[in-house]
Design a protein around this motif. Structure first.
Motif, PDB file in Angstrom:
ATOM      1  N   ARG A 196       0.915  -0.906  -0.041  1.00 33.97           N
ATOM      2  CA  ARG A 196      -0.072   0.078   0.056  1.00 33.97           C
ATOM      3  C   ARG A 196       0.892   1.300   0.173  1.00 33.97           C
ATOM      4  O   ARG A 196       0.686   2.438   0.531  1.00 33.97           O
ATOM      5  CB  ARG A 196      -1.244  -0.170   1.341  1.00 33.97           C
ATOM      6  CG  ARG A 196      -1.718  -1.145   1.180  1.00 33.97           C
ATOM      7  CD  ARG A 196      -2.879  -1.009   2.133  1.00 33.97           C
ATOM      8  NE  ARG A 196      -2.362  -1.079   3.434  1.00 33.97           N
ATOM      9  CZ  ARG A 196      -3.273  -1.129   4.785  1.00 33.97           C
ATOM     10  NH1 ARG A 196      -4.347  -1.118   4.721  1.00 33.97           N
ATOM     11  NH2 ARG A 196      -2.583  -1.060   5.915  1.00 33.97           N
ATOM     12  N   ASP A 197       2.199   1.156  -0.402  1.00 36.83           N
ATOM     13  CA  ASP A 197       2.912   2.275  -0.575  1.00 36.83           C
ATOM     14  C   ASP A 197       3.197   2.652  -2.029  1.00 36.83           C
ATOM     15  O   ASP A 197       3.239   1.880  -2.971  1.00 36.83           O
ATOM     16  CB  ASP A 197       4.450   1.897   0.261  1.00 36.83           C
ATOM     17  CG  ASP A 197       4.066   1.977   1.714  1.00 36.83           C
ATOM     18  OD1 ASP A 197       3.437   2.726   2.186  1.00 36.83           O
ATOM     19  OD2 ASP A 197       4.728   0.875   2.222  1.00 36.83           O
ATOM     20  N   ASP A 201      -6.878  -3.034   0.228  1.00 39.19           N
ATOM     21  CA  ASP A 201      -5.537  -4.014  -0.060  1.00 39.19           C
ATOM     22  C   ASP A 201      -4.545  -3.209  -0.900  1.00 39.19           C
ATOM     23  O   ASP A 201      -3.470  -3.852  -1.338  1.00 39.19           O
ATOM     24  CB  ASP A 201      -5.732  -5.285  -0.363  1.00 39.19           C
ATOM     25  CG  ASP A 201      -6.625  -5.450  -1.816  1.00 39.19           C
ATOM     26  OD1 ASP A 201      -6.894  -4.176  -2.419  1.00 39.19           O
ATOM     27  OD2 ASP A 201      -6.790  -6.318  -2.410  1.00 39.19           O
ATOM     28  N   ARG A 202      -4.909  -1.958  -1.217  1.00 38.59           N
ATOM     29  CA  ARG A 202      -4.142  -1.226  -2.271  1.00 38.59           C
ATOM     30  C   ARG A 202      -4.054   0.246  -1.752  1.00 38.59           C
ATOM     31  O   ARG A 202      -4.879   0.756  -0.834  1.00 38.59           O
ATOM     32  CB  ARG A 202      -4.417  -1.432  -3.450  1.00 38.59           C
ATOM     33  CG  ARG A 202      -6.001  -0.876  -3.653  1.00 38.59           C
ATOM     34  CD  ARG A 202      -6.498  -1.489  -5.121  1.00 38.59           C
ATOM     35  NE  ARG A 202      -6.679  -2.702  -4.744  1.00 38.59           N
ATOM     36  CZ  ARG A 202      -7.063  -3.769  -5.772  1.00 38.59           C
ATOM     37  NH1 ARG A 202      -6.779  -3.529  -7.252  1.00 38.59           N
ATOM     38  NH2 ARG A 202      -7.089  -5.101  -5.379  1.00 38.59           N
ATOM     39  N   PRO A 203      -3.041   1.039  -2.176  1.00 36.92           N
ATOM     40  CA  PRO A 203      -3.379   2.237  -1.496  1.00 36.92           C
ATOM     41  C   PRO A 203      -4.234   3.463  -2.099  1.00 36.92           C
ATOM     42  O   PRO A 203      -5.013   3.030  -3.063  1.00 36.92           O
ATOM     43  CB  PRO A 203      -1.668   3.106  -2.270  1.00 36.92           C
ATOM     44  CG  PRO A 203      -1.568   1.933  -3.473  1.00 36.92           C
ATOM     45  CD  PRO A 203      -2.051   0.868  -3.196  1.00 36.92           C
ATOM     46  N   TYR A 217      -3.011   3.912   5.060  1.00 34.35           N
ATOM     47  CA  TYR A 217      -2.761   3.411   3.599  1.00 34.35           C
ATOM     48  C   TYR A 217      -3.417   4.688   2.686  1.00 34.35           C
ATOM     49  O   TYR A 217      -3.507   4.552   1.652  1.00 34.35           O
ATOM     50  CB  TYR A 217      -4.346   2.361   3.558  1.00 34.35           C
ATOM     51  CG  TYR A 217      -5.330   2.545   4.327  1.00 34.35           C
ATOM     52  CD1 TYR A 217      -6.542   3.336   3.470  1.00 34.35           C
ATOM     53  CD2 TYR A 217      -5.810   2.048   5.382  1.00 34.35           C
ATOM     54  CE1 TYR A 217      -7.515   3.472   3.697  1.00 34.35           C
ATOM     55  CE2 TYR A 217      -7.121   2.428   5.880  1.00 34.35           C
ATOM     56  CZ  TYR A 217      -7.997   3.167   5.201  1.00 34.35           C
ATOM     57  OH  TYR A 217      -9.220   3.623   5.610  1.00 34.35           O
ATOM     58  N   LYS A 261      -1.846   7.412   1.100  1.00 35.91           N
ATOM     59  CA  LYS A 261      -0.636   7.674   0.196  1.00 35.91           C
ATOM     60  C   LYS A 261      -0.504   8.922  -0.501  1.00 35.91           C
ATOM     61  O   LYS A 261       0.585   9.079  -0.833  1.00 35.91           O
ATOM     62  CB  LYS A 261      -0.089   6.404  -0.202  1.00 35.91           C
ATOM     63  CG  LYS A 261       0.034   5.296   0.499  1.00 35.91           C
ATOM     64  CD  LYS A 261       0.804   5.361   1.695  1.00 35.91           C
ATOM     65  CE  LYS A 261       0.905   4.273   2.620  1.00 35.91           C
ATOM     66  NZ  LYS A 261       1.846   4.204   4.044  1.00 35.91           N
TER      67      LYS A 261
END
Length: 622
Positions: free
Chosen positions: A334-335, A525-527, A570, A572
């Motif tokens: 998540r970066d 589950d993602r940025p 999360y 970003k």
């Protein structure tokens, strides 16, 4: 070249005869390094709200009947008043401020044919429908108000005087992209450059250069495509890196991967390289001679180089160039990572709009946009809600600012209409092919604030996959809505690399507790990029932090937002709404005055509101 006559029922009946001339991304020509013949300047114009030019065929300019008798005319092209193009007619002529239907533009220009070349007309943008006529014949029809389109006009031009007519229609409709209901001003006009481009018969239509993702910043991919399926040889050069590499084009297409270690582009040090592509005749490849800097370069091109002799221009089919940067924008977990280093996207959203010029920004206007964003502390900007002028991405390359670029799949568009989908996909293709070589562009967005539905999911997931196949070097996103239960769970998220979220806690939802609830109850589950938040304020209007439209209220919203967002692991990146106040017919209160007042800076770009400094302080500390 005429296209197959597709059944675009979404267009009014008087456009149907011109569907065979519809122009899409397939007609594009790569522009880098080409000389152009501008057709900007004074054009005659007339309001045509009944679309009489198309219905009554003014473009044929029939002055006599079959017996030679003089006919009465409802037009007088060269006696009409004049207007300076490119422009948005709404701000160019006060009496046209609220006009949204068709306008006719015409002028004559001199042309002299040259052997062994084709001539294309390129229009940078015309809102929204544009039909082009050259010397009484249809040259092209284009739909979409924010992307460039090309047409081969070689066989329509004559030596000497030529008449060009543009029928430009700014009408809104539910099936268009964007739809008829938006949250910005609908500027009509031809508001980007109009130009002729002379190219060889076998011209480069696409030339792409990028760092190969996952290559440890050590490999460059180059691809090229010609206007036809001719076999050819190509030589690619980066003089500053001593790169001279040959590859073949089979049936007009080819690519190569080259080992290299360029200095990487980043916002703090936006390094750019001059690159060049020369395409040669295949049948004469043993005779190709190319000037090089030394023995190493000569070895690299094998048979294309002989003893440092001068280029044999008789064998050159075409030659193009560009100025590009090399960078890798990646996601791990998540970066975000830029060139292998973790990065937070400190951004702002921006419309293409000024008080004086509407969407027809000058270079000085665009430079000011980027300078103001960088003053704010941004390393990133969201160009909303449609493709901005291509010069914005070029300036962002030069000045060091990452970009989110977007197509206007906006709100409740006609998701079940296949014509609408094809239109959106074409606008996406026109944007990607235009800006592929821009290092500053890191994200393609396929839409904004679309309520979740089966039709919308099908439409936008198709677009997201199309974008991913068209460009494997960038990330795909969309600005999504918060779910009714105050969570992030839009179905489209699984088709995106990055989840964009628009939320207006503190403004449309006054209770800030919901902001905390949103991020605590969601575990994507993602940025996530918070693609919009904010509130309105009239510059100079002061009061308590709970009074809407005061500077204090807007500043307090920003303080509470950045406190929560800065502490959410999360999230970003962010691009609050918005850098400058902008025109909007929906905003009719006495404070708004037909402007969206959520800008951190006034529409004249002179005054910064208190919230500007709140966000600036947060970005400087991040």
């Amino acid at each position: 070249m005429q296209m197959e006559n597709e059944n675009y029922e979404s267009l009014p009946v008087y456009y149907q005869p011109f569907l065979p001339y519809r122009k899409t991304a397939k007609e594009r020509i790569f522009m880098g390094g080409r000389e152009t013949e501008p057709l900007n300047g004074l054009w005659h114009y007339a309001v045509d709200q009944y679309h009489t030019c198309l219905r009554s065929q003014w473009y044929l300019d029939r002055r006599e009947d079959e017996n030679g008798s003089r006919l009465p005319l409802d037009y007088s092209f060269d006696e009409w008043p004049e207007i300076q193009l490119p422009c948005c007619w709404n701000v160019a002529k006060p009496e046209l401020f609220l006009y949204e239907s068709a306008m006719i533009f015409t002028r004559t220009f001199l042309y002299q044919r040259r052997k062994s070349e084709r001539t294309y007309l390129r229009i940078g943008a015309a809102n929204y429908l544009c039909v082009v006529f050259i010397n009484g014949k249809a040259a092209g029809l284009h739909e979409g108000g924010s992307t460039p389109f090309f047409m081969d006009v070689t066989d329509l031009l004559v030596d000497g005087d030529n008449r060009i007519i543009l029928s430009v229609d700014a009408s809104r409709a539910p099936e268009y992209v964007p739809m008829d209901n938006t949250d910005w001003f609908n500027y009509g006009g031809v508001y980007r450059d109009i130009e002729l481009i002379r190219v060889p018969v076998h011209a480069v239509k696409d030339f792409r250069v990028s760092l190969v993702p996952g290559s440890d910043f050590g490999e460059i991919e180059v691809s090229a495509e010609l206007t036809d399926t001719k076999d050819a040889e190509a030589v690619f050069e980066i003089p500053d890196l001593g790169i001279v590499s040959k590859f073949s084009l089979s049936q007009g297409r080819g690519s190569i991967r080259i080992k290299a270690k360029p200095e990487l582009w980043n916002p703090g040090d936006p390094k750019l390289y001059d690159v060049k592509l020369t395409v040669f005749r295949t049948e004469d490849k043993d005779e190709i001679k190319h000037q090089t800097a030394g023995a190493a370069a000569q070895s690299a091109v094998d048979s294309c180089v002989e003893d440092g002799n001068a280029l044999n221009t008789d064998q050159v089919l075409d030659e193009v160039s560009d100025r590009v940067g090399f960078r890798e924008f990646a996601i791990k977990g998540r970066d975000f990572y830029l060139n292998g280093k973790k990065i937070f996207l400190k951004g702002i959203s921006c419309h293409e709009d000024t008080d004086d010029h509407g969407k027809a920004l000058t270079r000085e206007d665009r430079v000011q946009v980027i300078k103001t964003a960088k003053e704010l502390g941004c390393n990133y900007m969201r160009l909303a809600h449609y493709p901005h002028n291509e010069e914005m991405a070029k300036l962002a390359d030069e000045m060091g600012l990452m970009l989110w670029e977007e197509i206007p799949v906006y709100w409740t568009i006609a998701f079940s209409n296949e014509d609408t989908y094809r239109n959106a996909e074409n606008q996406l293709d026109e944007l990607i092919s235009r800006d592929y070589n821009r290092a500053s562009v890191i994200i393609w967005s396929v839409g904004n604030e679309n309520p979740d539905s089966d039709e919308r999911y099908s439409f936008m997931s198709r677009l997201a996959e199309h974008a991913r196949q068209a460009d494997k070097t960038r990330k795909i996103s969309a600005a999504c809505l918060v779910s009714p239960d105050f969570t992030i769970k839009d179905r489209l998220a699984k088709s995106l690399d990055i989840i964009g979220i628009n939320e207006y806690y503190g403004w449309y939802v006054p209770d800030f507790d919901y902001l905390t609830k949103l991020f605590r109850s969601s575990r994507p589950d993602r940025p996530v990029i918070v693609s919009e938040f904010g509130g309105g304020a009239l510059y100079g209007h002061h009061g308590s932090s709970t009074e809407k439209f005061t500077e204090e209220c807007q500043a307090e919203i920003y303080r509470k937002q950045v406190e929560v967002l800065g502490g959410t692991d999360y999230v970003k990146g962010m691009s609050p709404w918005i850098l400058f106040d902008f025109r909007c017919p929906r905003r009719t209160s006495h404070i708004q005055g037909y402007y969206n007042r959520k800008g951190l800076v006034t529409s004249d770009r002179k005054h910064r509101k208190e919230a500007f400094y709140v966000l600036q302080e947060f970005y400087r500390s991040k």
